[in-house]
Enzyme design. Sequence first.
Site, mmCIF file in Angstrom:
data_model
loop_
_atom_site.group_PDB
_atom_site.id
_atom_site.type_symbol
_atom_site.label_atom_id
_atom_site.label_comp_id
_atom_site.label_asym_id
_atom_site.label_seq_id
_atom_site.Cartn_x
_atom_site.Cartn_y
_atom_site.Cartn_z
ATOM 1 N N LEU A 166 0.834 -1.211 0.000
ATOM 2 C CA LEU A 166 0.000 0.000 0.000
ATOM 3 C C LEU A 166 0.862 1.253 0.000
ATOM 4 O O LEU A 166 1.654 1.468 0.930
ATOM 5 C CB LEU A 166 -0.915 0.006 1.223
ATOM 6 C CG LEU A 166 -1.769 -1.242 1.428
ATOM 7 C CD1 LEU A 166 -2.721 -1.046 2.603
ATOM 8 C CD2 LEU A 166 -2.530 -1.610 0.170
ATOM 9 N N GLY B 43 -1.158 6.625 0.044
ATOM 10 C CA GLY B 43 -1.531 7.633 1.033
ATOM 11 C C GLY B 43 -0.945 9.013 0.781
ATOM 12 O O GLY B 43 0.066 9.170 0.083
ATOM 13 N N GLN C 246 -5.555 3.791 -6.687
ATOM 14 C CA GLN C 246 -6.628 4.100 -5.753
ATOM 15 C C GLN C 246 -6.859 5.604 -5.841
ATOM 16 O O GLN C 246 -6.021 6.395 -5.414
ATOM 17 C CB GLN C 246 -6.242 3.695 -4.321
ATOM 18 C CG GLN C 246 -7.411 3.834 -3.361
ATOM 19 C CD GLN C 246 -6.975 3.813 -1.900
ATOM 20 O OE1 GLN C 246 -5.833 4.119 -1.564
ATOM 21 N NE2 GLN C 246 -7.903 3.467 -1.015
ATOM 22 N N GLY D 255 -9.475 4.166 2.573
ATOM 23 C CA GLY D 255 -9.191 3.163 3.602
ATOM 24 C C GLY D 255 -8.329 2.025 3.076
ATOM 25 O O GLY D 255 -8.182 1.840 1.866
ATOM 26 N N THR D 256 -7.784 1.278 4.020
ATOM 27 C CA THR D 256 -6.818 0.237 3.639
ATOM 28 C C THR D 256 -7.481 -0.943 2.907
ATOM 29 O O THR D 256 -6.882 -1.519 1.998
ATOM 30 C CB THR D 256 -6.051 -0.259 4.878
ATOM 31 O OG1 THR D 256 -6.972 -0.395 5.972
ATOM 32 C CG2 THR D 256 -4.964 0.708 5.287
ATOM 33 N N GLY E 96 -3.972 -1.317 17.590
ATOM 34 C CA GLY E 96 -4.894 -2.427 17.383
ATOM 35 C C GLY E 96 -4.227 -3.621 18.058
ATOM 36 O O GLY E 96 -3.053 -3.900 17.787
ATOM 37 N N ASN F 195 -0.958 -5.051 16.412
ATOM 38 C CA ASN F 195 -1.067 -5.379 14.993
ATOM 39 C C ASN F 195 -0.057 -4.538 14.203
ATOM 40 O O ASN F 195 -0.066 -3.316 14.272
ATOM 41 C CB ASN F 195 -2.499 -5.068 14.534
ATOM 42 C CG ASN F 195 -2.689 -5.282 13.048
ATOM 43 O OD1 ASN F 195 -1.866 -5.929 12.399
ATOM 44 N ND2 ASN F 195 -3.771 -4.750 12.512
ATOM 45 N N HIS G 5 28.452 26.464 4.701
ATOM 46 C CA HIS G 5 29.499 27.000 5.570
ATOM 47 C C HIS G 5 29.041 27.221 6.999
ATOM 48 O O HIS G 5 27.932 27.679 7.232
ATOM 49 C CB HIS G 5 30.046 28.360 5.100
ATOM 50 C CG HIS G 5 29.651 28.797 3.745
ATOM 51 N ND1 HIS G 5 30.537 28.847 2.706
ATOM 52 C CD2 HIS G 5 28.466 29.208 3.242
ATOM 53 C CE1 HIS G 5 29.924 29.285 1.624
ATOM 54 N NE2 HIS G 5 28.662 29.509 1.914
HETATM 55 P P1 TTP Z 1 -1.884 5.820 6.908
HETATM 56 O O1 TTP Z 1 -0.547 5.974 7.567
HETATM 57 O O2 TTP Z 1 -3.088 5.703 7.758
HETATM 58 O O3 TTP Z 1 -2.133 7.014 5.885
HETATM 59 P P2 TTP Z 1 -1.079 7.924 5.151
HETATM 60 O O4 TTP Z 1 0.103 7.128 4.762
HETATM 61 O O5 TTP Z 1 -1.742 8.656 4.039
HETATM 62 O O6 TTP Z 1 -0.602 8.975 6.246
HETATM 63 P P3 TTP Z 1 -1.396 10.138 7.029
HETATM 64 O O7 TTP Z 1 -2.264 9.456 8.036
HETATM 65 O O8 TTP Z 1 -0.278 10.897 7.658
HETATM 66 O O9 TTP Z 1 -2.153 10.994 6.050
HETATM 67 O O10 TTP Z 1 -1.882 4.558 5.941
HETATM 68 C C1 TTP Z 1 -1.243 3.343 6.188
HETATM 69 C C2 TTP Z 1 -0.762 2.749 4.890
HETATM 70 O O11 TTP Z 1 -1.833 2.466 3.999
HETATM 71 C C3 TTP Z 1 0.147 3.657 4.133
HETATM 72 O O12 TTP Z 1 1.122 2.840 3.508
HETATM 73 C C4 TTP Z 1 -0.756 4.305 3.097
HETATM 74 C C5 TTP Z 1 -1.749 3.223 2.827
HETATM 75 N N1 TTP Z 1 -3.097 3.666 2.493
HETATM 76 C C6 TTP Z 1 -3.537 3.569 1.190
HETATM 77 O O13 TTP Z 1 -2.797 3.141 0.296
HETATM 78 N N2 TTP Z 1 -4.826 3.930 0.902
HETATM 79 C C7 TTP Z 1 -5.672 4.381 1.855
HETATM 80 O O14 TTP Z 1 -6.836 4.683 1.529
HETATM 81 C C8 TTP Z 1 -5.194 4.489 3.211
HETATM 82 C C9 TTP Z 1 -6.078 5.007 4.301
HETATM 83 C C10 TTP Z 1 -3.907 4.120 3.481
#
Ligand code: TTP
Length: 396
Positions: free
Chosen positions: A6, A9, A78, A83-84, A135, A163, A311
Site C-alpha cells: 500500500l 496515502g 486508488q 481506507g486500507t 490495534g 497489529n 558553511h
Molecule cells: P496511513 O498511515 O493511515 O495514511 P497515510 O500514509 O496517508 O498517512 P497520514 O495518516 O499521515 O495521512 O496509511 C497506512 C498505509 O496504507 C500507508 O502505507 C498508506 C496506505 N493507504 C492507502 O494506500 N490507501 C488508503 O486509503 C489508506 C487510508 C492508506
Amino acid sequence: MKAVVLAAGQGTRMRPLSESIPKPMLPVADRPLAAHTVDAAIDAGATEVVLVIGYEAETVREYFGPEYRGVPISYAIQEEQAGTADAVNAARDHLEGPFAVLNGDNLYDPAAIDRLFDACPAICAIEVADPSNYGVLSTEPGQDGSVTGIVEKPADPPTNLANAGAYAFPAEAREWLEVPESERGEREITDVVAQVIDEYDVTPVTLERWLDVGRPWELLEANEWKLADLERRVDGNVSEDATLEGAVVVEEGATVEPGVVIEGPALIREGAEVGPNAYVRGATLIEADAEVGHAVEIKNSVISQGTSVSHLSYVGDSVLGRNVNFGAGTNVANLRHDDADIRFTVKGERVSTDRRKFGVVAGDGAKTGINTSLTPGLKLTAGATTMPGETVERDR
Ligand code: TTP
C-alpha cells in the site's frame, strides 16, 4: 504468493516532507522507504508485487518500473484514499491465490516477512509494553495460539501483541474486500481480517523489530535503523586527509575533501560533496548531489537530494528536504534547557516526539538567511525563508 504493497496515502502527518513526494518514496538509507518493504517481500519469495498508488503516483511508478530485482511489478490506482481495505480492493483484479498485504510506509524485520508468507493465513504482530494505543490481537490461550480478533485501542488489552499491519491472506479473502465504512468513515483492512479469522486459523507472527513511519522524527528513526545495517564501503573520491570512522559508505561519484571527519553510520550518496573541514556524525544520510561544506557539523540527520549546507553551520537530529539552502552560520538547536522531550506540530496539534533531541524539519526548497538560529521542533514549510540574523521560534 503475490504481495500487495500500500503506497497510495497522502502522508499528511509527514508534511512538509510529503508535500511533493509520496511518503513511501522518502529516503531511508540507500533506497526509498517503500523499497525496504518491496525488498522484504521479494526476499520472502513474492512472485509479483502489486503497488497500490494514488498520491504522487508517478514517482513510485518511475522508481520501481515494470520489473524490480527480476520480479514483475504491477500498479493499481486508488483514486481516493478511502481506507486500507479499499486500497487492497483496488488491486483485486491482480489477485489470484493467497496474497500478502504490506504497508509501504512500515519497516519490518525482513526475516519475519518470510515467516509471514510461510504461515499463511497469518498476521504480523509486535510485542509492546503499552498496547492501549494500538490495534491489539487477542489470541487463543497458550503459546502460539491463533488469533481470535483485533481490538482497536483497548482500555484493557487482551495481549501485548500490537497489529503491525502485515497480513498473509488465503485466496478466498479476495472476495471479502468490499467491507462497509467503519465509524471513522474508512473501509478498513481489519474488517477483512475479522472475516478471515472467522473462517480460518490465523497465526500471529511476531516481529523482532517494526517501525510505522508516519511523522518526520520516525523518518529519522527509520534512517537510524537502516543506516546501522550498512557495511563500510568507500567507492567515492576520499581525500587522504579525511578520516572515516566506523560504518561509513561513500558511494561512487561522491567527494570527501581534506580535513573532513565522518563517524558512522553514515551514507554519502553519489554526487554529494562533503568538506573541506566538515564533521559528520552518525546516523546521517547525505543524499545525492547534496553539499556539506567548510566548518559544518551534521549529526544524526537526513540531508536530502540537492540540499546545501555550505558553511559554518550546525545541523543536529534534523530532516532537510530536497534543494534546501542553509545560509552561512545557520544553527539548529536540538535540545531544550529543561531537557524536556521536543514537541512538533502534526496536523495543527503540538505532540511530543518522545525525543530529548530533535532539531528542525525543512520542506523542499526552504532557505535560511545567514546567521539564522532555529529552535528545536521547528517546521519550515516548502519554500519558506528566513531573514539574516533571525531567531526562528515559530513554524513558518
Ligand atoms: P496511513 O498511515 O493511515 O495514511 P497515510 O500514509 O496517508 O498517512 P497520514 O495518516 O499521515 O495521512 O496509511 C497506512 C498505509 O496504507 C500507508 O502505507 C498508506 C496506505 N493507504 C492507502 O494506500 N490507501 C488508503 O486509503 C489508506 C487510508 C492508506
